[in-house]
Scaffold this motif. Sequence first.
Motif, PDB file in Angstrom:
ATOM      1  N   ALA A 271      22.063  50.982  -7.767  1.00  0.00           N
ATOM      2  CA  ALA A 271      22.881  49.850  -7.829  1.00  0.00           C
ATOM      3  C   ALA A 271      23.316  49.582  -6.435  1.00  0.00           C
ATOM      4  CB  ALA A 271      24.018  49.851  -8.844  1.00  0.00           C
ATOM      5  N   VAL A 272      23.809  50.160  -5.676  1.00  0.00           N
ATOM      6  CA  VAL A 272      24.321  49.739  -4.221  1.00  0.00           C
ATOM      7  C   VAL A 272      23.236  49.426  -3.502  1.00  0.00           C
ATOM      8  CG1 VAL A 272      25.330  50.517  -2.130  1.00  0.00           C
ATOM      9  CG2 VAL A 272      26.553  51.243  -4.701  1.00  0.00           C
ATOM     10  N   LEU A 273      22.246  50.477  -3.363  1.00  0.00           N
ATOM     11  CA  LEU A 273      20.905  49.820  -2.685  1.00  0.00           C
ATOM     12  C   LEU A 273      20.227  48.656  -3.409  1.00  0.00           C
ATOM     13  CD1 LEU A 273      18.940  53.171  -2.581  1.00  0.00           C
ATOM     14  CD2 LEU A 273      19.838  52.055  -0.732  1.00  0.00           C
TER      15      LEU A 273
ATOM     16  N   ALA B  22      25.573  40.982   7.076  1.00  0.00           N
ATOM     17  CA  ALA B  22      26.724  40.505   5.949  1.00  0.00           C
ATOM     18  C   ALA B  22      27.093  41.592   5.122  1.00  0.00           C
ATOM     19  CB  ALA B  22      25.844  39.339   5.217  1.00  0.00           C
ATOM     20  N   LEU B  23      26.339  42.732   5.313  1.00  0.00           N
ATOM     21  CA  LEU B  23      26.533  43.927   4.472  1.00  0.00           C
ATOM     22  C   LEU B  23      28.005  44.380   4.677  1.00  0.00           C
ATOM     23  CD1 LEU B  23      23.627  46.418   4.492  1.00  0.00           C
ATOM     24  CD2 LEU B  23      24.502  44.826   2.640  1.00  0.00           C
ATOM     25  N   SER B  24      28.590  44.762   3.576  1.00  0.00           N
ATOM     26  CA  SER B  24      29.763  45.407   3.485  1.00  0.00           C
ATOM     27  C   SER B  24      30.081  46.134   2.199  1.00  0.00           C
ATOM     28  CB  SER B  24      30.868  44.258   3.225  1.00  0.00           C
ATOM     29  OG  SER B  24      32.078  44.859   2.631  1.00  0.00           O
ATOM     30  N   LEU B  25      30.387  47.376   2.389  1.00  0.00           N
ATOM     31  CA  LEU B  25      30.293  48.501   1.478  1.00  0.00           C
ATOM     32  C   LEU B  25      31.231  47.944   0.146  1.00  0.00           C
ATOM     33  CD1 LEU B  25      30.109  52.031   2.993  1.00  0.00           C
ATOM     34  CD2 LEU B  25      28.403  50.809   1.807  1.00  0.00           C
ATOM     35  N   ARG B  26      32.437  47.620   0.659  1.00  0.00           N
ATOM     36  CA  ARG B  26      33.304  47.017  -0.258  1.00  0.00           C
ATOM     37  C   ARG B  26      32.985  45.978  -1.154  1.00  0.00           C
ATOM     38  NH1 ARG B  26      38.929  47.372  -0.656  1.00  0.00           N
ATOM     39  NH2 ARG B  26      39.278  48.401   1.402  1.00  0.00           N
ATOM     40  N   ASP B  27      32.058  45.011  -0.562  1.00  0.00           N
ATOM     41  CA  ASP B  27      31.545  43.871  -1.461  1.00  0.00           C
ATOM     42  C   ASP B  27      30.442  44.565  -2.282  1.00  0.00           C
ATOM     43  OD1 ASP B  27      30.768  40.953  -2.164  1.00  0.00           O
ATOM     44  OD2 ASP B  27      29.003  41.456  -0.895  1.00  0.00           O
ATOM     45  N   LEU B  28      29.760  45.496  -1.804  1.00  0.00           N
ATOM     46  CA  LEU B  28      28.532  46.015  -2.584  1.00  0.00           C
ATOM     47  C   LEU B  28      29.168  46.957  -3.723  1.00  0.00           C
ATOM     48  CD1 LEU B  28      26.149  47.367  -0.008  1.00  0.00           C
ATOM     49  CD2 LEU B  28      26.033  45.332  -1.482  1.00  0.00           C
ATOM     50  N   ALA B  29      30.342  47.410  -3.571  1.00  0.00           N
ATOM     51  CA  ALA B  29      30.987  48.251  -4.833  1.00  0.00           C
ATOM     52  C   ALA B  29      31.453  47.334  -5.826  1.00  0.00           C
ATOM     53  CB  ALA B  29      32.297  49.007  -4.258  1.00  0.00           C
ATOM     54  N   ARG B  30      31.901  46.015  -5.262  1.00  0.00           N
ATOM     55  CA  ARG B  30      32.572  44.971  -6.263  1.00  0.00           C
ATOM     56  C   ARG B  30      31.413  44.536  -7.219  1.00  0.00           C
ATOM     57  NH1 ARG B  30      31.704  39.857  -6.261  1.00  0.00           N
ATOM     58  NH2 ARG B  30      31.161  39.766  -3.979  1.00  0.00           N
ATOM     59  N   ARG B  31      30.157  44.289  -6.456  1.00  0.00           N
ATOM     60  CA  ARG B  31      29.026  43.814  -6.950  1.00  0.00           C
ATOM     61  C   ARG B  31      28.622  44.912  -8.265  1.00  0.00           C
ATOM     62  NH1 ARG B  31      25.320  40.023  -3.740  1.00  0.00           N
ATOM     63  NH2 ARG B  31      26.689  39.411  -2.076  1.00  0.00           N
TER      64      ARG B  31
ATOM     65  N   GLY C 112      30.445  46.805  -9.549  1.00  0.00           N
ATOM     66  CA  GLY C 112      31.474  47.186 -10.655  1.00  0.00           C
ATOM     67  C   GLY C 112      32.153  48.369 -10.447  1.00  0.00           C
ATOM     68  N   VAL C 113      32.093  49.107  -9.366  1.00  0.00           N
ATOM     69  CA  VAL C 113      32.760  50.532  -9.056  1.00  0.00           C
ATOM     70  C   VAL C 113      33.891  50.025  -7.862  1.00  0.00           C
ATOM     71  CG1 VAL C 113      30.732  51.710  -9.871  1.00  0.00           C
ATOM     72  CG2 VAL C 113      31.015  50.835  -7.357  1.00  0.00           C
ATOM     73  N   SER C 114      34.746  51.333  -8.031  1.00  0.00           N
ATOM     74  CA  SER C 114      35.820  51.430  -6.917  1.00  0.00           C
ATOM     75  C   SER C 114      35.187  51.013  -5.457  1.00  0.00           C
ATOM     76  CB  SER C 114      36.475  52.646  -6.888  1.00  0.00           C
ATOM     77  OG  SER C 114      35.837  53.594  -6.165  1.00  0.00           O
ATOM     78  N   HIS C 115      36.191  50.597  -4.595  1.00  0.00           N
ATOM     79  CA  HIS C 115      35.621  50.486  -3.323  1.00  0.00           C
ATOM     80  C   HIS C 115      35.005  51.534  -2.500  1.00  0.00           C
ATOM     81  CE1 HIS C 115      39.861  51.240  -2.414  1.00  0.00           C
ATOM     82  NE2 HIS C 115      39.332  51.518  -1.134  1.00  0.00           N
ATOM     83  N   ALA C 116      35.674  52.475  -2.938  1.00  0.00           N
ATOM     84  CA  ALA C 116      35.386  53.951  -2.283  1.00  0.00           C
ATOM     85  C   ALA C 116      34.036  54.513  -3.011  1.00  0.00           C
ATOM     86  CB  ALA C 116      36.412  54.904  -2.388  1.00  0.00           C
ATOM     87  N   ALA C 117      33.548  54.176  -4.169  1.00  0.00           N
ATOM     88  CA  ALA C 117      32.525  54.773  -4.558  1.00  0.00           C
ATOM     89  C   ALA C 117      31.180  54.978  -3.857  1.00  0.00           C
ATOM     90  CB  ALA C 117      32.118  54.323  -6.027  1.00  0.00           C
ATOM     91  N   PRO C 118      30.775  53.812  -3.305  1.00  0.00           N
ATOM     92  CA  PRO C 118      29.384  53.899  -2.596  1.00  0.00           C
ATOM     93  C   PRO C 118      29.435  54.879  -1.387  1.00  0.00           C
ATOM     94  CG  PRO C 118      29.942  51.669  -2.847  1.00  0.00           C
ATOM     95  CD  PRO C 118      31.167  52.563  -3.487  1.00  0.00           C
TER      96      PRO C 118
ATOM     97  N   ASP D   2      28.848  55.694   4.867  1.00  0.00           N
ATOM     98  CA  ASP D   2      29.273  54.510   5.348  1.00  0.00           C
ATOM     99  C   ASP D   2      27.971  53.520   5.768  1.00  0.00           C
ATOM    100  OD1 ASP D   2      27.480  55.473   7.587  1.00  0.00           O
ATOM    101  OD2 ASP D   2      29.268  56.224   8.897  1.00  0.00           O
ATOM    102  N   ARG D   3      28.457  52.311   6.106  1.00  0.00           N
ATOM    103  CA  ARG D   3      27.400  51.377   6.047  1.00  0.00           C
ATOM    104  C   ARG D   3      26.239  51.769   6.950  1.00  0.00           C
ATOM    105  NH1 ARG D   3      26.042  47.140   9.635  1.00  0.00           N
ATOM    106  NH2 ARG D   3      25.872  45.122   8.727  1.00  0.00           N
ATOM    107  N   THR D   4      26.136  52.468   8.197  1.00  0.00           N
ATOM    108  CA  THR D   4      25.050  53.172   8.647  1.00  0.00           C
ATOM    109  C   THR D   4      24.280  53.976   8.041  1.00  0.00           C
ATOM    110  OG1 THR D   4      26.130  52.911  10.766  1.00  0.00           O
ATOM    111  CG2 THR D   4      24.264  53.997  10.708  1.00  0.00           C
ATOM    112  N   GLY D   5      24.824  54.696   7.081  1.00  0.00           N
ATOM    113  CA  GLY D   5      24.186  55.683   6.007  1.00  0.00           C
ATOM    114  C   GLY D   5      23.398  54.853   4.993  1.00  0.00           C
ATOM    115  N   LEU D   6      23.970  53.651   4.667  1.00  0.00           N
ATOM    116  CA  LEU D   6      23.436  52.892   3.579  1.00  0.00           C
ATOM    117  C   LEU D   6      22.111  52.111   4.193  1.00  0.00           C
ATOM    118  CD1 LEU D   6      23.089  51.040   1.065  1.00  0.00           C
ATOM    119  CD2 LEU D   6      24.776  49.614   1.914  1.00  0.00           C
ATOM    120  N   LEU D   7      22.229  51.460   5.320  1.00  0.00           N
ATOM    121  CA  LEU D   7      21.252  51.188   6.160  1.00  0.00           C
ATOM    122  C   LEU D   7      20.043  52.215   6.651  1.00  0.00           C
ATOM    123  CD1 LEU D   7      23.051  48.373   8.335  1.00  0.00           C
ATOM    124  CD2 LEU D   7      21.404  47.826   6.630  1.00  0.00           C
TER     125      LEU D   7
END
Length: 192
Positions: free
Chosen positions: A17-19, A33-42, A44-50, A56-61
């Motif tokens: 879902a985050v990917l 424009a990537l923000s883990l907090r925004d992705l968590a909101r999208r 529907g999970v806590s901001h720490a869940a991703p 972190d953002r680098t790990g996601l990328l």
Amino acid sequence: MTSDRDRTYHHGDLRRAVLTAALDVIATEGPAALSLRDLARRAGVSHAAPAHHFKDRTGLLTAIAAEGYSLFADALAGAPDLRERGVAYVRFAATHPAHFQVMFQPALYRTDDPDLLAAKDRATAELRSGVATLTPAARTDDPRLTGVAAWSLAHGFATLLLSGNLTDAVGDRDPEEAFRLLAGLLFTPGGA
């Protein structure tokens, strides 16, 4: 019945879902424009869940780049020759623009990630195997330089296509057919 608290902390496939949300953001707004907090909101999970999946953002990328190179290798694998590998390259960029944007910006991700390196090596091997399909006259003495020439053509075409800079030049022509024509001017498959 599921409460808001349960929905916030339990997700079927949070990683995917985050990917998916990240790829949507990158495709429309770019990697900056990537923000883990925004992705968590999208998602529907806590901001720490991703952070549990990506740190972190680098790990996601990094995960996006690794997935991109894996998809890229798969896309190249079925192509019979170098020209068609170039077509597959252009098609991949057009169908996976967010992956494409991240893959070729190594400053965005961890270049030493084992999953990324394995996927990148597989994609590189697929690109290089296309050079072997060329006639000797279409190769340089150094097959790596021939590969760089082919890569430059495909990557340049794909980048110009994605940025809208080929609209006038390609016109109504299918971009894949336009690429085949250009590649045919420079590279001759074996037996042709």
